[in-house]
Write an enzyme that holds these catalytic residues in place. Structure first.
Site, mmCIF file in Angstrom:
data_model
loop_
_atom_site.group_PDB
_atom_site.id
_atom_site.type_symbol
_atom_site.label_atom_id
_atom_site.label_comp_id
_atom_site.label_asym_id
_atom_site.label_seq_id
_atom_site.Cartn_x
_atom_site.Cartn_y
_atom_site.Cartn_z
ATOM 1 N N TYR A 297 0.870 -1.189 0.000
ATOM 2 C CA TYR A 297 0.000 0.000 0.000
ATOM 3 C C TYR A 297 0.908 1.240 0.000
ATOM 4 O O TYR A 297 1.802 1.311 -0.835
ATOM 5 C CB TYR A 297 -0.953 -0.112 1.211
ATOM 6 C CG TYR A 297 -2.105 0.841 1.152
ATOM 7 C CD1 TYR A 297 -2.786 1.112 -0.035
ATOM 8 C CD2 TYR A 297 -2.533 1.487 2.303
ATOM 9 C CE1 TYR A 297 -3.844 1.997 -0.071
ATOM 10 C CE2 TYR A 297 -3.603 2.377 2.278
ATOM 11 C CZ TYR A 297 -4.251 2.636 1.088
ATOM 12 O OH TYR A 297 -5.281 3.520 1.055
ATOM 13 N N LYS B 221 -20.507 -19.758 -11.996
ATOM 14 C CA LYS B 221 -19.615 -19.650 -13.164
ATOM 15 C C LYS B 221 -18.211 -19.241 -12.698
ATOM 16 O O LYS B 221 -17.203 -19.724 -13.217
ATOM 17 C CB LYS B 221 -20.160 -18.629 -14.167
ATOM 18 C CG LYS B 221 -21.517 -19.003 -14.754
ATOM 19 C CD LYS B 221 -21.417 -20.023 -15.879
ATOM 20 C CE LYS B 221 -22.791 -20.462 -16.344
ATOM 21 N NZ LYS B 221 -22.797 -21.418 -17.441
#
Ligand SMILES: NC(=O)C1=CN([C@@H]2O[C@H](COP(=O)(O)OP(=O)(O)OC[C@H]3O[C@@H](n4cnc5c(N)ncnc54)[C@H](OP(=O)(O)O)[C@@H]3O)[C@@H](O)[C@H]2O)C=CC1
Ligand SMILES: CC(=O)C(=O)O
Ligand SMILES: [Mg+2]
Length: 413
Positions: free
Chosen positions: A38, A93
């Protein structure tokens, strides 16, 4: 409540709601880790990407991420359930992308009023992903949406219910025709359904040698014929110059039935009227156009397939979409073109003729699987699918000039 229904609900509710989660791929434990992940470290890849957009593939997950996007307007064969009720299918999916092709996937359900709104929403977020798998969007909107997104986006846009279904149907059909000793150029095909899956399946079968004039397509109003005045431009391509009007008329002496419509629409009386050695793909999910046990009770010369995992011969797009995207992403194809689709048909088809590994027999609960009426197409959990289908697709992308990268070395292992 039935035992199966309860088990299906529990499967989705526990151990945590849903079927997928996001995982961290780097170290993120210490202050040092966080200073890299970060602030301040993250600024470095940001600058690299701002300097050269290609670096997004080097420093982010874009290249291995596919969005599964739906509006819930044609959820399996359940109809227009809306975006939220489609979420379990879209998470499913995503599960299949990860399980079978190690592709990371987000499911995105879009609420919208017009196709243009859907197109604008998807086009606005497309750059985040390596590819977009459109799912369960009803016809004819799906045709307009897919075409517009292909024109506006620089990544593969693939409507699974059209092309995934068509590829698997064609692979299984070519094998079934071989076993039944029928020539694709001579067979009469009845296609129940005239939507996303139907139009794409019939177009691809024609590319594989079927004759358009021997196809009888039906929608909720009966046969799609040349004297109808209510046909959209996609159905019009299949308008048959015939006096036949109903399924009863069309099914008489037909060689092939492809069902991509809804549950329990083909009767045993209709099935007995088909030609000898018929092929019946009753692909509606979750409930097929005719149940296999019913079909087998009136004919012992048929090849029967459904879209389900609990019967032999699962003709379902799960055999295609993870692997066609794996191949496309591996060579960073700009699109999924016809050459890649045809390569997938032949790779899937060929695998059904090879000896089946023990692991697949075990996962299938079978003692033997050999190319025959009850094994015309590989099982989804066959680990060879990923390498063989993805490799054929990637090679076709390279050969047809839509690949940005060369064939990766791992395909030669
Ligand atoms: N096994 C597989 O891999 C797949 C299976 N499917 C299945 O195919 C079906 C259709 O999906 P999709 O094409 O995406 O949906 P669409 O909404 O695009 O198309 C549905 C089509 O079915 C027709 N239809 C519905 N009910 C009847 C009926 N009683 N008689 C005749 N035709 C009927 C509709 O007719 P009309 O045009 O008049 O409305 C329409 O043409 C679903 O059941 C789905 O589960 C889909 C994709 C993959
Ligand atoms: C399998 C699938 O995509 C469907 O039935 O819609
Ligand atoms: Mg679908």
């Amino acid at each position: 409540m039935s035992d199966f229904k309860q088990r299906a609900l529990d499967y989705h509710a526990f151990p945590t709601p849903g079927k997928i989660a996001i995982e961290i791929t780097t170290e993120a434990e210490t202050s040092e880790d966080l200073s890299l992940a970060y602030s301040p470290g993250v600024a470095e890849p940001c600058r690299e990407i701002a300097d050269n957009a290609e670096n997004v593939y080097k420093y982010t997950g874009k290249g291995n991420t596919v969005a599964v996007i739906s509006n819930g307007s044609a959820v399996l064969g359940l109809g227009n359930l809306g975006p939220m009720a489609s979420k379990p299918v879209m998470e499913g999916k995503a599960l299949l992308f990860k399980r079978f092709a190690n592709i990371d996937s987000f499911d995105i359900e879009v609420t919208h009023e017009t196709p243009e709104e859907f197109i604008n929403t998807v086009a606005s977020i497309a750059d985040t992903f390596g590819g977009i798998n459109l799912e369960d969007i009803k016809a004819p909107d799906c045709f307009i949406i897919e075409k517009a997104l292909q024109e506006r986006c620089n990544i593969p846009i693939f409507h699974d219910d059209q092309h995934g279904t068509a590829i698997v149907t064609a692979a299984a059909m070519l094998n079934a025709l071989d076993i039944q000793d029928k020539d694709i150029a001579h067979v009469v095909i009845v296609c129940l359904g005239a939507g996303a899956a139907a139009i794409a399946c019939m177009e691809l079968l024609i590319q594989c040698g079927a004759k358009r004039e021997k196809i009888y397509m039906l929608d909720t109003k009966g046969i799609v014929h040349s004297r109808r005045t209510d046909l959209n431009e996609y159905k019009t391509l299949f308008a048959n110059n015939t006096d036949k009007r109903t399924l009863d008329d069309a099914i008489e002496e037909a060689d092939v039935f492809v069902g991509v419509s809804g549950p329990n629409l083909l009767s045993t009386e209709q099935l007995v009227k088909m030609a000898e050695r018929p092929i019946v793909f009753a692909c509606s999910n979750p409930d097929p156009e005719i149940k296999p046990e019913l079909a087998h009770s009136v004919r012992n010369d048929l090849i029967m397939a459904t879209g389900r995992s609990d019967y032999p011969n699962q003709v379902n797009n799960v055999l295609c979409f993870p692997f066609i995207f794996r191949g496309a992403l591996d060579v960073r194809a700009r699109e999924i073109n016809q050459e890649m689709k045809i390569a997938a048909v032949h790779a899937i088809r060929a695998l059904a003729k090879e000896p089946v590994p023990e692991s697949v027999l075990k996962a299938s609960g079978e003692s033997a699987l050999t190319f025959s009426r009850d094994y015309i197409i590989p099982r989804p959990m066959d680990p060879r699918l990923c390498n063989k289908v993805a490799k054929a697709v990637a090679q076709a992308a390279v050969d047809s000039g839509v690949a940005i990268l060369p064939m990766p070395d791992h395909y030669n292992d």
